[in-house]
Design an enzyme around this catalytic site. Structure first.
Site, PDB file in Angstrom:
ATOM      1  N   GLU A  30      -6.695   4.717   8.022  1.00  0.00           N
ATOM      2  CA  GLU A  30      -6.525   6.139   7.691  1.00  0.00           C
ATOM      3  C   GLU A  30      -7.785   6.689   7.032  1.00  0.00           C
ATOM      4  O   GLU A  30      -8.150   7.844   7.252  1.00  0.00           O
ATOM      5  CB  GLU A  30      -5.284   6.307   6.789  1.00  0.00           C
ATOM      6  CG  GLU A  30      -4.012   6.046   7.587  1.00  0.00           C
ATOM      7  CD  GLU A  30      -2.872   5.406   6.812  1.00  0.00           C
ATOM      8  OE1 GLU A  30      -2.878   5.439   5.570  1.00  0.00           O
ATOM      9  OE2 GLU A  30      -1.956   4.858   7.467  1.00  0.00           O
ATOM     10  N   SER A  41       3.880  -2.277  10.190  1.00  0.00           N
ATOM     11  CA  SER A  41       5.342  -2.368  10.319  1.00  0.00           C
ATOM     12  C   SER A  41       5.907  -3.724   9.905  1.00  0.00           C
ATOM     13  O   SER A  41       6.848  -4.223  10.515  1.00  0.00           O
ATOM     14  CB  SER A  41       5.768  -2.012  11.758  1.00  0.00           C
ATOM     15  OG  SER A  41       5.385  -0.675  12.073  1.00  0.00           O
ATOM     16  N   GLY A  90       2.954   2.244  10.760  1.00  0.00           N
ATOM     17  CA  GLY A  90       3.887   3.357  10.603  1.00  0.00           C
ATOM     18  C   GLY A  90       4.637   3.717  11.867  1.00  0.00           C
ATOM     19  O   GLY A  90       5.287   4.761  11.933  1.00  0.00           O
ATOM     20  N   GLY A 114       3.021  -1.074   4.223  1.00  0.00           N
ATOM     21  CA  GLY A 114       3.095   0.346   3.889  1.00  0.00           C
ATOM     22  C   GLY A 114       4.529   0.744   3.558  1.00  0.00           C
ATOM     23  O   GLY A 114       5.019   0.521   2.446  1.00  0.00           O
ATOM     24  N   GLY A 115       5.223   1.305   4.546  1.00  0.00           N
ATOM     25  CA  GLY A 115       6.560   1.875   4.333  1.00  0.00           C
ATOM     26  C   GLY A 115       7.521   0.970   3.582  1.00  0.00           C
ATOM     27  O   GLY A 115       8.215   1.414   2.651  1.00  0.00           O
ATOM     28  N   ASN A 118       0.865  -1.180   0.000  1.00  0.00           N
ATOM     29  CA  ASN A 118       0.000   0.000   0.000  1.00  0.00           C
ATOM     30  C   ASN A 118       0.903   1.231   0.000  1.00  0.00           C
ATOM     31  O   ASN A 118       1.495   1.569   1.015  1.00  0.00           O
ATOM     32  CB  ASN A 118      -0.888  -0.038   1.257  1.00  0.00           C
ATOM     33  CG  ASN A 118      -1.762   1.202   1.382  1.00  0.00           C
ATOM     34  OD1 ASN A 118      -1.842   2.012   0.449  1.00  0.00           O
ATOM     35  ND2 ASN A 118      -2.415   1.349   2.530  1.00  0.00           N
ATOM     36  N   TRP A 119       0.984   1.855  -1.168  1.00  0.00           N
ATOM     37  CA  TRP A 119       1.892   3.007  -1.308  1.00  0.00           C
ATOM     38  C   TRP A 119       1.352   4.242  -0.595  1.00  0.00           C
ATOM     39  O   TRP A 119       2.076   5.221  -0.428  1.00  0.00           O
ATOM     40  CB  TRP A 119       2.117   3.339  -2.778  1.00  0.00           C
ATOM     41  CG  TRP A 119       2.828   2.279  -3.573  1.00  0.00           C
ATOM     42  CD1 TRP A 119       3.202   1.024  -3.159  1.00  0.00           C
ATOM     43  CD2 TRP A 119       3.268   2.380  -4.940  1.00  0.00           C
ATOM     44  NE1 TRP A 119       3.842   0.348  -4.166  1.00  0.00           N
ATOM     45  CE2 TRP A 119       3.896   1.159  -5.277  1.00  0.00           C
ATOM     46  CE3 TRP A 119       3.190   3.379  -5.914  1.00  0.00           C
ATOM     47  CZ2 TRP A 119       4.436   0.918  -6.546  1.00  0.00           C
ATOM     48  CZ3 TRP A 119       3.725   3.142  -7.185  1.00  0.00           C
ATOM     49  CH2 TRP A 119       4.346   1.924  -7.493  1.00  0.00           C
ATOM     50  N   LYS A 120       0.075   4.219  -0.235  1.00  0.00           N
ATOM     51  CA  LYS A 120      -0.578   5.397   0.383  1.00  0.00           C
ATOM     52  C   LYS A 120      -0.332   6.622  -0.514  1.00  0.00           C
ATOM     53  O   LYS A 120      -0.326   6.479  -1.728  1.00  0.00           O
ATOM     54  CB  LYS A 120      -0.073   5.585   1.824  1.00  0.00           C
ATOM     55  CG  LYS A 120      -0.226   4.299   2.655  1.00  0.00           C
ATOM     56  CD  LYS A 120       0.015   4.489   4.118  1.00  0.00           C
ATOM     57  CE  LYS A 120      -0.150   3.145   4.831  1.00  0.00           C
ATOM     58  NZ  LYS A 120       0.007   3.234   6.281  1.00  0.00           N
ATOM     59  N   GLU A 134      -5.055  -4.926  10.593  1.00  0.00           N
ATOM     60  CA  GLU A 134      -4.004  -3.928  10.789  1.00  0.00           C
ATOM     61  C   GLU A 134      -4.227  -3.203  12.111  1.00  0.00           C
ATOM     62  O   GLU A 134      -5.014  -2.240  12.163  1.00  0.00           O
ATOM     63  CB  GLU A 134      -4.028  -2.902   9.657  1.00  0.00           C
ATOM     64  CG  GLU A 134      -3.794  -3.482   8.278  1.00  0.00           C
ATOM     65  CD  GLU A 134      -3.250  -2.435   7.316  1.00  0.00           C
ATOM     66  OE1 GLU A 134      -2.184  -2.674   6.765  1.00  0.00           O
ATOM     67  OE2 GLU A 134      -3.874  -1.377   7.146  1.00  0.00           O
ATOM     68  N   HIS A 192      -9.325   1.126   5.154  1.00  0.00           N
ATOM     69  CA  HIS A 192      -8.044   1.333   5.833  1.00  0.00           C
ATOM     70  C   HIS A 192      -8.272   2.281   7.018  1.00  0.00           C
ATOM     71  O   HIS A 192      -9.098   3.197   6.945  1.00  0.00           O
ATOM     72  CB  HIS A 192      -7.020   1.933   4.854  1.00  0.00           C
ATOM     73  CG  HIS A 192      -5.637   1.880   5.402  1.00  0.00           C
ATOM     74  ND1 HIS A 192      -5.194   2.793   6.336  1.00  0.00           N
ATOM     75  CD2 HIS A 192      -4.615   1.020   5.194  1.00  0.00           C
ATOM     76  CE1 HIS A 192      -3.950   2.478   6.671  1.00  0.00           C
ATOM     77  NE2 HIS A 192      -3.574   1.410   5.993  1.00  0.00           N
TER      78      HIS A 192
HETATM   79  P1  13P Z   1       3.348   0.319   7.623  1.00  0.00           P
HETATM   80  O1  13P Z   1       3.829  -0.967   6.998  1.00  0.00           O
HETATM   81  O2  13P Z   1       4.096   1.520   7.138  1.00  0.00           O
HETATM   82  O3  13P Z   1       3.273   0.204   9.118  1.00  0.00           O
HETATM   83  O4  13P Z   1       1.839   0.537   7.106  1.00  0.00           O
HETATM   84  C1  13P Z   1       0.930  -0.503   7.220  1.00  0.00           C
HETATM   85  C2  13P Z   1      -0.293  -0.135   6.490  1.00  0.00           C
HETATM   86  O5  13P Z   1      -1.040   0.737   6.892  1.00  0.00           O
HETATM   87  C3  13P Z   1      -0.573  -0.840   5.222  1.00  0.00           C
HETATM   88  O6  13P Z   1      -1.866  -0.569   4.774  1.00  0.00           O
END
Ligand code: 13P
Length: 256
Positions: free
Chosen positions: A98, A214, A174, A235-236, A10-12, A168, A96
């Site tokens: 967010e 993470s 993050g 994510g990251g 997920n590149w966000k 999640e 998600h």
């Molecule tokens: P991180 O891997 O950066 O913690 O993000 C997880 C996430 O929200 C994937 O959708």
């Protein structure tokens, strides 16, 4: 749909257009196809070009990070499922944390979006997960159960069989704090149990349940080695080709 191992990135809201295409090219070149799926969930403006880059890669799929629940019309700034389909999107991340927090997406709205995605023939990746205070109060299982119940349990067995779930925990997103493999396994087992009670054992067994929060190359093997963890929503670490390829390769190393 039977259970699959999946590494979803997920590149966000990261990477400009050129950077995003470079990442997709790099992933397409570096990743070695296996039975597991690698899903790239890019910002909307990258989707068509990333889809063209990964076309022909048997293990790679394209996902949107959201969609609108209505088919078309006067919804300024939104993107329809027909548009997503027309550029090769196969999966849509829904709910998600967010989007739930910053865009106030409720369980009820997410139920509508789930229906719309399924009606369009695409696959929802439905996210759930608790805040830290909920975990600390030890009510996390009931909280996640309610998210799943209110957004998914209206589905028929056949439709539920098309869903991917991503657990999640918000406190792990993050933050660099990963749920321990045991914490991830506990919740994933609980989710599978809920599905088994609502539907049946076969539907529960066939559901891919991903862990997110993470995930890194250093913890992916242990997390993915848990019996009820079928992969990760990353994510990251999905923003670096080498890291994401290493996470994808973890499936070959879990001995499960
Ligand atoms: P991180 O891997 O950066 O913690 O993000 C997880 C996430 O929200 C994937 O959708």
């Amino acid at each position: 749909m039977s259970r699959k191992n999946i590494a979803a990135g997920n590149w966000k809201m990261n990477k400009n257009y050129e950077e995003g295409l470079a990442l997709a090219r790099s992933l397409s070149e570096k990743s070695v196809a296996s039975d597991a799926l690698m899903i790239l969930s890019t910002p909307f403006i990258h989707l068509k070009a990333v889809g063209d880059i990964i076309k022909g890669q048997p293990h790679m799929r394209l996902a949107a990070q959201n969609c609108h629940q209505k088919a078309a019309g006067a919804y300024t700034g939104e993107t329809s499922l027909d548009m997503l389909k027309s550029v090769g999107v196969t999966h849509v991340i829904l709910g998600h944390s967010e989007r739930r927090e910053y865009f106030h997406e409720s369980n009820e709205l997410l139920a509508e979006k789930v229906n719309a995605v399924l009606d369009s023939g695409l696959t929802p990746i439905f996210c759930c997960g608790e805040r830290l205070d909920i975990r600390e109060a030890n009510t996390h299982v009931a909280y996640v159960a309610n998210q799943i119940k209110e957004s998914l349990f209206h589905l028929s067995t056949a439709d539920f069989g098309k869903i991917i779930i991503a657990y999640e925990p918000i406190w792990a997103i993050g933050t660099g704090v990963t749920a321990s493999p045991a914490q991830a396994q506990e919740m994933h087992r609980e989710i599978r149990q809920m599905i088994s009670e609502k539907y049946d054992g076969e539907t529960a067994d066939n559901c891919s349940i991903l862990y997110g929060g993470s995930v890194k190359p250093a913890n992916a093997i242990e997390l993915f080695g848990q019996p009820d963890v079928d992969g990760g929503l990353v994510g990251g670490a999905s923003l670096k080709a080498d890291d994401f390829c290493a996470i994808y390769d973890a499936f070959g190393k879990t001995n499960v």
